[in-house]
Design an enzyme around this catalytic site. Structure first.
Site, PDB file in Angstrom:
ATOM      1  N   CYS A  13       9.099   6.437  -9.166  1.00  0.00           N
ATOM      2  CA  CYS A  13       8.492   5.180  -8.737  1.00  0.00           C
ATOM      3  C   CYS A  13       6.970   5.257  -8.763  1.00  0.00           C
ATOM      4  O   CYS A  13       6.372   6.330  -8.679  1.00  0.00           O
ATOM      5  CB  CYS A  13       8.956   4.831  -7.326  1.00  0.00           C
ATOM      6  SG  CYS A  13       8.611   3.104  -6.863  1.00  0.00           S
ATOM      7  N   ASP A 137      13.878   5.547   3.241  1.00  0.00           N
ATOM      8  CA  ASP A 137      12.493   5.997   3.125  1.00  0.00           C
ATOM      9  C   ASP A 137      11.921   6.239   4.515  1.00  0.00           C
ATOM     10  O   ASP A 137      12.407   5.688   5.506  1.00  0.00           O
ATOM     11  CB  ASP A 137      11.659   4.945   2.387  1.00  0.00           C
ATOM     12  CG  ASP A 137      10.392   5.515   1.779  1.00  0.00           C
ATOM     13  OD1 ASP A 137      10.161   6.740   1.899  1.00  0.00           O
ATOM     14  OD2 ASP A 137       9.627   4.744   1.178  1.00  0.00           O
TER      15      ASP A 137
END
Length: 227
Positions: A13, A137
């Protein structure tokens, strides 16, 4: 008959450069994420994301990351990258995530340290049942990419409501050094990394990408730990 090991999918990412997209593909990434959140140091415009996504071959999925974006911002991203999977990383409700009528990931921002024990992940997963996956996360300033991990031991990963091996994406502070342990504990469908493969914010390392993939494959090949 012995079943083949689960192949953990890999998402890189926060890519911003052509060379990094090409290196991600070469390393074996299954998905590549582009951050469409202007305050992020990894921000790219929808048009830039489109340019980068056009370098991806078939079966490598582009992912567009949004944080509390307006409908027109999401539409602009989808127009630029029509094959994209969406990732919502802010305070979006289930209705907000469903509004674009696109497949999406929903990030669960889990507090680090002892505070992580108070996060009701089962309830969160139920609330966003329409998500293709729940991305786990650490809760940091700036919505991800902070290089911090939450406590992986505080959740019941084998719980059927989590369905870890087909619906969870482990993220938050992953590196080539710790991703093997994370996979062996959680057994997620996929892992997602940003800062752990960088030399600076938004600038990736081809060597670290290769090392990360090798560590993931080592985890896949390792015997399952007793539950």
């Amino acid at each position: 008959m012995t079943l083949p090991p689960h192949r953990t999918r890999i998402k890189f990412c926060g890519l911003t450069r052509e060379a990094d997209v090409d290196a991600a593909v070469q390393a074996g990434a299954d998905a590549v994420g582009f951050v469409l959140y202007p305050p992020s140091p990894r921000f790219v415009t929808p048009e830039r994301a489109g340019e980068l996504a056009r370098r991806l071959p078939a079966f490598v999925t582009p992912v567009l990351l949004f944080v509390n974006a307006q409908a027109d911002e999401i539409a602009r991203g989808v127009q630029a990258v029509p094959q994209a999977l969406l990732q919502f990383h802010g305070d979006e409700s289930p209705a907000d995530c469903a509004a674009p009528a696109r497949p999406y990931l929903r990030a669960a921002r889990i507090p680090t340290g002892e505070a992580g024990k108070s996060f009701d992940l089962l309830q969160f997963a139920d609330r966003f049942a329409s998500a293709q996956a729940i991305l786990l996360d650490a809760h940091v300033e700036g919505f991800g990419g902070g290089g911090q991990s939450f406590d992986w031991t505080v959740f019941p990963w084998s719980h059927p409501r989590l369905n870890a091996s087909s619906r969870l994406v482990l993220s938050g502070g992953l590196t080539p050094a710790n991703v093997t342990d994370g996979i062996r504990l959680v057994r997620p469908w996929a892992v997602d990394v940003s800062s752990g493969i960088e030399v600076s914010k938004g600038i990736k390392s081809a060597d670290l990408m290769q090392a990360f993939v090798a560590a993931v494959r080592a985890a896949d090949a390792a015997p399952l730990r007793p539950s």
